[in-house]
Design a protein around this motif. Sequence first.
Motif, PDB file in Angstrom:
ATOM      1  N   ARG A 257       0.856  -1.177   0.000  1.00 18.56           N
ATOM      2  CA  ARG A 257       0.000   0.000   0.000  1.00 18.56           C
ATOM      3  C   ARG A 257       0.887   1.219   0.000  1.00 18.56           C
ATOM      4  N   PRO A 258       0.635   2.209  -0.858  1.00 20.42           N
ATOM      5  CA  PRO A 258       1.463   3.423  -0.823  1.00 20.42           C
ATOM      6  C   PRO A 258       1.416   4.059   0.553  1.00 20.42           C
ATOM      7  N   HIS A 259       2.536   4.595   0.991  1.00 23.84           N
ATOM      8  CA  HIS A 259       2.598   5.221   2.301  1.00 23.84           C
ATOM      9  C   HIS A 259       3.652   6.303   2.244  1.00 23.84           C
ATOM     10  N   TYR A 260       4.085   6.791   3.397  1.00 23.20           N
ATOM     11  CA  TYR A 260       5.099   7.831   3.420  1.00 23.20           C
ATOM     12  C   TYR A 260       6.138   7.557   4.491  1.00 23.20           C
ATOM     13  N   GLU A 265      11.262   6.457  -1.171  1.00 27.09           N
ATOM     14  CA  GLU A 265      10.372   7.058  -2.157  1.00 27.09           C
ATOM     15  C   GLU A 265      10.482   6.225  -3.409  1.00 27.09           C
ATOM     16  N   PRO A 266       9.462   5.567  -3.904  1.00 23.27           N
ATOM     17  CA  PRO A 266       8.158   5.458  -3.251  1.00 23.27           C
ATOM     18  C   PRO A 266       8.229   4.627  -1.973  1.00 23.27           C
ATOM     19  N   SER A 267       7.248   4.882  -1.097  1.00 22.10           N
ATOM     20  CA  SER A 267       7.170   4.161   0.167  1.00 22.10           C
ATOM     21  C   SER A 267       5.891   3.329   0.190  1.00 22.10           C
ATOM     22  N   PRO A 295      16.769   9.102  -2.986  1.00 21.14           N
ATOM     23  CA  PRO A 295      18.043   9.569  -3.548  1.00 21.14           C
ATOM     24  C   PRO A 295      18.800  10.484  -2.589  1.00 21.14           C
TER      25      PRO A 295
ATOM     26  N   LEU B  28      -4.345   3.584  -2.545  1.00 19.24           N
ATOM     27  CA  LEU B  28      -3.741   4.845  -2.995  1.00 19.24           C
ATOM     28  C   LEU B  28      -2.803   5.408  -1.934  1.00 19.24           C
ATOM     29  N   GLY B  29      -2.760   4.794  -0.773  1.00 15.11           N
ATOM     30  CA  GLY B  29      -1.915   5.312   0.299  1.00 15.11           C
ATOM     31  C   GLY B  29      -2.694   6.061   1.357  1.00 15.11           C
ATOM     32  N   GLU B  31      -4.725   5.136   4.072  1.00 14.00           N
ATOM     33  CA  GLU B  31      -5.141   3.954   4.802  1.00 14.00           C
ATOM     34  C   GLU B  31      -6.455   4.210   5.537  1.00 14.00           C
ATOM     35  N   GLU B 167      -6.022   7.601   7.600  1.00  8.45           N
ATOM     36  CA  GLU B 167      -4.720   8.022   8.097  1.00  8.45           C
ATOM     37  C   GLU B 167      -4.040   8.809   6.994  1.00  8.45           C
ATOM     38  N   THR B 169      -0.854  10.621   5.715  1.00 12.23           N
ATOM     39  CA  THR B 169       0.576  10.677   6.021  1.00 12.23           C
ATOM     40  C   THR B 169       1.023  12.142   6.042  1.00 12.23           C
ATOM     41  N   PRO B 170       2.049  12.456   6.844  1.00  8.32           N
ATOM     42  CA  PRO B 170       2.390  13.869   7.054  1.00  8.32           C
ATOM     43  C   PRO B 170       2.894  14.569   5.797  1.00  8.32           C
ATOM     44  N   ASN B 171       3.291  13.811   4.778  1.00  8.32           N
ATOM     45  CA  ASN B 171       3.778  14.466   3.564  1.00  8.32           C
ATOM     46  C   ASN B 171       2.638  14.948   2.667  1.00  8.32           C
ATOM     47  N   ARG B 480      11.132  16.442  -6.197  1.00 15.72           N
ATOM     48  CA  ARG B 480      12.132  16.001  -7.164  1.00 15.72           C
ATOM     49  C   ARG B 480      11.622  14.793  -7.924  1.00 15.72           C
ATOM     50  N   ILE B 482      12.102  11.663  -8.016  1.00 21.29           N
ATOM     51  CA  ILE B 482      11.677  10.423  -7.379  1.00 21.29           C
ATOM     52  C   ILE B 482      10.249  10.546  -6.833  1.00 21.29           C
ATOM     53  N   ASP B 483       9.866  11.785  -6.434  1.00 18.31           N
ATOM     54  CA  ASP B 483       8.509  11.989  -5.924  1.00 18.31           C
ATOM     55  C   ASP B 483       7.475  11.729  -7.024  1.00 18.31           C
ATOM     56  N   GLU B 486       7.065   8.028  -7.581  1.00 18.42           N
ATOM     57  CA  GLU B 486       6.156   7.423  -6.610  1.00 18.42           C
ATOM     58  C   GLU B 486       4.698   7.638  -7.032  1.00 18.42           C
TER      59      GLU B 486
END
Lengths: 344, 829
Positions: A257-260, A265-267, A295, B28-29, B31, B167, B169-171, B480, B482-483, B486
């Motif tokens: 499941r995507p998370h943070y 990244e991705p988490s 990175p 989708l993240g 939760e 939930e 996430t803080p980001n 950046r 990598i974001d 994701e």
Amino acid sequence: MMSLLDQIDPLRQAALADLSGAADLAALERAKGNWIGPHGQFTALLKQLGALSKEERPVAGKQLNQAKTELETALAERRRALELAAAAPKEPTDFTLPGRRRPLGKLHPLTQVTEDIVRSFRRIGFAVADGPEIEDDYHCFDALNTPADHPARDTHDTFYLEAAGAAPGSTPGRPLLLRTHTTSVQVRVLESQRPPVRVVVPGRVYRRDNADATHNPTFQQIDGVYVDRDVTVGDLKGTVEFVFKDLLGSDVKIRFRPHYFSYTEPSFEIDFSSALTRKMGKDWLEIAGCGMIHPQVFENVGYDPEAWTGWAFGFGIERIAMIRYGVNDIRLFYEGDLRFLRQF
Amino acid sequence: MKVTLNWLKEYVAFDGSPEQLADRLTMLGLEVEGARKLGGEFDGIVVAQVLTCDPHPNADKLSLCRVNDGRGERQIVCGAKNFKVGDKVPLILPGATLPAKPGEAPLTIKVGRIRGVESHGMLCSPRELGLAAEGDGLLILPADAQVGQPFAEHLGRAGSDTVYDLEITPNRPDLNSVIGIAREIAAVTGEALRVPEASLPPSAFRVDDLVAVRLEDPERCPRYTARVVRGVKVGPSPDWLRVALEKVGLRSINNVVDVTNYVMLETGQPLHAFDYHRVAKGTGGKPTLVVRRARAGEKFVTLDGLERGLAEEMLLIADEQKGIALAGVMGGQNTEINERTTDVLLESAYFQPTNIRRTAKTLGLRTDASYRFERGADVGICDWASRRCVELILQVAGGQAADGIVDTYPRPVEPREITLRHAKVNQMLGLALRPEEIEYHLGQLGLKVSGRVARPVEAAPEAPPSVTVRVPSFRVDLKREIDLIEEVARLHGVERIPATPPRGAVGANAYDAVHDQLTEARRLLAGLGLGEAQGQTLVSKADCKAAGAGLVALANPLSADMDVLRPSLLPGLLAALRHNARHQITEVALFEIGRVFSQAPEAGPARRADKAGGPPREARRLAIALTGRRQPLFWNGTEREAKFDWYDLRGLLEEFLDQFGLRGVTFVRAAEASAIYAESAAVQLGGKLWLGELGQLSPLVARDYDLRQPVMLAELDFDQLLARRNPAKAFKPLPVFPGVRRDLAMMVPEATTHEAVLQAVRQAKAPHLEAVELFDVFRGQNLPAGRKSVAYAFTYRHGERTLTDAEVNAAHEKIVAELKQRLQAVVRE
């Protein structure tokens, strides 16, 4: 004087009665001496054989030999019977009485779970790594891309030491703390080894939570790290699935499941589903966090993020143990209660 | 963040069930930590139309109908007679439950066979629906009833809803809003996102004439906007508004305040309404809102009625005379909206996250507003959210909005641009997505894709095709490349990334071998009958009295029970013994291998006076505790009640150390026993190196732990054991020739130690001596006072032949002579 032939049978009868009637092994030995020992009465009779006439000798010889065999058989039988009787215990044995147990010590359940996890990782080429529990805030947070004002760094959540300064291998002047995750070891390993890296890191970690059924200020985690060329999310999934199936049984289903997390990244968070979770009334149970190493983390340890990619994942050992054994209170692991420890 | 299904559906269509939405969000993240159904009336009952009606083949009184439930046709067995083909009637679907009648259990409808024919639901009468006390015929609905419509909606009653607890996430601060979550759903389903336009009717007066803003600290407050609404009627909120807030756990206050909260939840932008007339007028006869830092010692009464002492770094919204709101955290009591308020001054601003977090933390005041600002609000929506809020105020409280907005935004933030290489996406994810797929996913999230660079003909061959995206202001987390990768992974779906089996390099790390040695030691100790304990790392200073100086203390302990790092494993084992004793377990044999912490400089003559000066150190130790009966309970024998004693502990350690590969270990009386022991011995290697200490627990410490039986303790420096062990094993040929045993019993002074005897035996240098074993120590009546009798067995052996009696006697005589001479031994015959 009675002829020799006439003496054979009476002597044979008396000797048989004496041998068979011996009450114990000592009496048997005496009887043997009396009759068929070198000075025994029956032996004496044998010695007279030579004095007989040519006609008498074969008849007497045959009879004497038969009688001797008979006596020796009687002696052996009686000896066997008396030896068996002597070996029999004085009192009857109660085979239902408990024996003298030799208790084996048991490894702590968390040790057992850690060993199982480590074994799984080693099967696919991971080495075990370790690092300090007293960390500086750089290795625990900054290097892992955790911003300076992130709540995790708060004195509310993290234990700091009174002493600032230099733990071995830490940066002088940095605040010292008790590591909040084994991920800090990831940084230390990447700092000290060139890629490719493939390690798994079990160890104690600390969070400033009051102890209750699901929290203990001390608990244990295990992190896995893999850095190589062209490592993908697919690799992460494949390895995680391998390890969890090895650990929890091949019937488990794994879900990402995507998370943070600041350092990946991705988490993703990892859920699993099995007969066990269904018994607990849940389709999915969260079990671990993971992701592709950020990175920025690579840059912090001097790896080129264009050349290397990698994944990391981590999970709580108590959580696995609690799920696996159905333990309902984390504090039980740290009380040293033998009634608990002996169950695993 | 709590959000309801129906609220989400205002912005995006979603056809599936509440459970399907929960799955979608989770994957989708977002939760879903909880989903609560709000039971609407008549759940599972829909308007259906009768298509055919035939007699039941097996029952005279029943009929067999086909009905349309709005999704498809169903076969229903029905007993009523009062309807005809074409009628619209309520249909309860299988799985749904009829309203319970007083004194009866609720009836759940199942697919069932009635007289051999399946019925997929039931047509309902007014009595069955609880709408009337009588009436057995079906409830015939008006001809204009909409087929498929939930029956509750048809009646105009509250329908069911689902409240999700997500939930966030803080980001992702953008997901602290219903629209933000709807945007995610739209992105993944491809449905359109319907954002309210928030247009206001023109007005005869302008906001510039009514209010001014002076921004004194643009760093802490990059943007501040104000609007004014005049002539509102403050009162209770209408039902839709009150219910919307209550469903997600907010209390309704009044219509104006409720709208600010509603729009905060809807858009994620915290808003604050002031009573216009309670803000002091400044120059020009209109109120001026001043955004400034608090003055040292300044006091301010927040909405909750508490007076707060402010610090200089805190940001305050003020008029020319007084503070009126603690910026981004909570408004002030002095300008609160109340039932007499007619004109409303509406704030919509963006505050710097760090400052808000510090202020909220310092004051211990966390609010929905501070939560959003400290995670990062959207600087781009201040104006639109303010407009939306005014639109709803006009709708629920009446009044007239002033034209325009006072928008103080000195340095507008430029949208961030990020370049994404398509190949990197696939390299990272292990996929083979086409560029169009990648760009589609990004576009779905509201990212503007531009500057697509296909490989130019003249470019170097390694120049990768890439695309540049503009990041909307609400996505503060996208920084950046990598974001973006994701985001592609999320929208493509992690579940669609194929798993590849483990591969690649073999791991290496210096600790790997150490781990095995730790395991080996644990297994040996368990094999010796010791259970493994794991104690707390954090212990109390009071429990470490015996450890002396050099404790590593926490700066922020949770309690005095856990304020230092353990300097030794022994307090933990003693705590375990106490715990067991309290539960009537008096036979305990435990070990622990773990880390201890100290700050003292290394032991040795150079020990410095300053006790806390050194850097903290971590070391591994092995500790053992034994108490109670040595053997499990048995039912006869003279030794059955024997308790663990010194010789058990020593014997255990001897076996362990031997098996672990430490040879030449000696045990000598410790010159100065640690305070935890009544008496103790030091374990030494090669006669010098300190490996640890063992002995009997001091009765003084035992009292502290409430331990009534003797306790034997040992603690060894495990790092030294690892460094000094030699686990190498080499085969020695088995002896071929017989050994000869000679026993010797002798009387020696009480003070003569076993070690002294061994030393004398070694001094004798007797040839062919293979082993010396002690087999008896005796003190008693027949012996003079101060003497004891000891008996040893000596084994002599030659490797290549059988020893003669004369040879053995000669060797044995040498030993006897040495013992007599050195130890005043009197040989007993």
